[in-house]
Design a protein around this motif. Structure first.
Motif, PDB file in Angstrom:
ATOM      1  N   GLU A  30       5.930  -7.943  50.869  1.00  0.00           N
ATOM      2  CA  GLU A  30       4.848  -8.624  50.153  1.00  0.00           C
ATOM      3  C   GLU A  30       3.692  -8.927  51.111  1.00  0.00           C
ATOM      4  O   GLU A  30       3.892  -9.136  52.311  1.00  0.00           O
ATOM      5  N   LYS A  31       2.480  -8.969  50.563  1.00  0.00           N
ATOM      6  CA  LYS A  31       1.332  -9.368  51.366  1.00  0.00           C
ATOM      7  C   LYS A  31       1.510 -10.817  51.815  1.00  0.00           C
ATOM      8  O   LYS A  31       1.958 -11.663  51.040  1.00  0.00           O
ATOM      9  N   VAL A  32       1.117 -11.095  53.045  1.00  0.00           N
ATOM     10  CA  VAL A  32       1.356 -12.418  53.619  1.00  0.00           C
ATOM     11  C   VAL A  32       0.050 -13.049  54.085  1.00  0.00           C
ATOM     12  O   VAL A  32      -0.953 -12.368  54.319  1.00  0.00           O
ATOM     13  N   HIS A  59       1.535 -16.646  48.279  1.00  0.00           N
ATOM     14  CA  HIS A  59       2.004 -15.644  49.215  1.00  0.00           C
ATOM     15  C   HIS A  59       2.867 -16.289  50.299  1.00  0.00           C
ATOM     16  O   HIS A  59       2.701 -17.475  50.612  1.00  0.00           O
ATOM     17  N   PHE A  95      -2.573 -10.456  53.484  1.00  0.00           N
ATOM     18  CA  PHE A  95      -3.458 -10.868  52.401  1.00  0.00           C
ATOM     19  C   PHE A  95      -4.670 -11.598  52.976  1.00  0.00           C
ATOM     20  O   PHE A  95      -5.810 -11.297  52.636  1.00  0.00           O
TER      21      PHE A  95
END
Length: 337
Positions: A30-32, A59, A95
């Motif tokens: 996942e985008k962090v 996030h 992110f």
């Protein structure tokens, strides 16, 4: 001071032994949100960012790892389920990157002096926080006003009776302020249980209540609810800087602050509008008398202003349009005016 430092280190080591099992290392897809701050960054600075980011985004939040960051943050992994350490971020999708580096989505600096030099609101300054535990609790029940002025918290002479506040910031320290307060004709000293009882009896509505922190403090889960029963809170300055979380706890439940560091808020608080201000020890008796004699109508207007101020400037924060962010860090070289 050496004994105090040893005690703090021992406490932190015990924390790590207790909480290290909760620490997580990010290996997802996942985008962090990446936090890449300098080593000198204080734990409350990180927690401020984590709390505010949680309000805006969903996030995972990863902190670029170092042994020092493990030391200061391990305890909080238990409370924030989306918090991670990461050794190498290059293989992960970012992110937003918040960093002191110029190559960041949001460039972080610690130039809080900008707030001290401006009466106006600065929209890229992260609001300071209450004690972090408050953001993990339900909204407190607000009680009717039954206490005049309250002051509570640690007033240990070994910690607070230093020249630091006067030399660096030009204000009186917490210990000296407290010594003036206990001599006032309106002052009464009670413990936490007696304070809780007072919220029902209302016998201290015209008094300055000095709540003994070291003889039965109110649990943090209940503190803001009982604090809301006071008309005013005497917001004594902190240890390393004037601003302290007590003022935000007060304003969050509609309690008017009395303080000697109004310019440290963003924007500055205004005497007689959303706070009462004193500058010297000699002014303390007068500001106590002023607070206790203000009419109900004037007080209610001040309380409305406090609630409006907190809601507008400190209750939440929007990261959406930011490309730079100023944070109040408690490292002395960052905050010395």
């Amino acid at each position: 001071m050496i004994a105090l430092l040893k005690k703090k280190i021992s406490k932190k080591i015990s924390e790590i032994q207790k909480y290290r099992k909760y620490v997580r290392w990010y290996n997802g897809n996942e985008k962090v949100i990446l936090l890449e701050l300098s080593r000198r960054t204080k734990v409350r600075t990180y927690l401020n960012l984590i709390i505010r980011l949680n309000e805006s985004f969903h996030h995972p939040i990863v902190v670029k790892f170092s042994p020092w960051k493990f030391f200061i943050l391990a305890r909080w992994f238990k409370d924030f389920s989306n918090l991670y350490f990461v050794v190498n971020i290059s293989s992960h999708k970012i992110f937003k990157k918040l960093s002191t580096s110029s190559k960041s989505d949001i460039k972080v600096d610690f130039n809080y002096r900008n707030v001290l030099n401006s009466k106006n609101y600065l929209d890229n300054v992260l609001p300071y926080i209450m004690h972090p535990a408050n953001y993990l609790l339900e909204q407190p029940e607000l009680l009717s006003k039954s206490v005049g002025i309250v002051i509570s918290g640690n007033v240990n002479q070994n910690i607070y009776d230093t020249n630091h506040m006067k030399q660096w910031f030009g204000i009186e320290n917490r210990w000296k302020v407290y010594q003036e307060l206990i001599q006032d004709k309106n002052a009464v000293q009670i413990n936490g249980t007696e304070y809780m009882d007072a919220t029902i009896s209302k016998k201290y509505l015209d008094k300055l209540v000095l709540m003994k922190w070291d003889s039965g403090a109110i649990a943090i889960e209940k503190w803001r609810s009982y604090l809301s029963a006071s008309k005013y809170m005497w917001c004594a300055p902190g240890m390393t800087m004037p601003l302290c979380h007590n003022i935000l706890e007060a304003m969050s439940v509609g309690v008017v602050p009395i303080l000697n560091y109004a310019d440290w808020l963003n924007p500055s608080l205004e005497d007689g509008k959303n706070c009462l201000v004193y500058e010297t020890l000699e002014e303390i008796p007068d500001v106590i008398e002023r607070a206790l004699k203000i009419s109900d109508e004037v007080y209610e207007n001040m309380q409305d202003e406090v609630c409006s101020y907190y809601h507008q400037y400190y209750e939440s924060f929007n990261f959406d349009t930011l490309n730079s962010l100023t944070i109040l860090n408690e490292t002395q070289t960052d905050i010395k005016p």
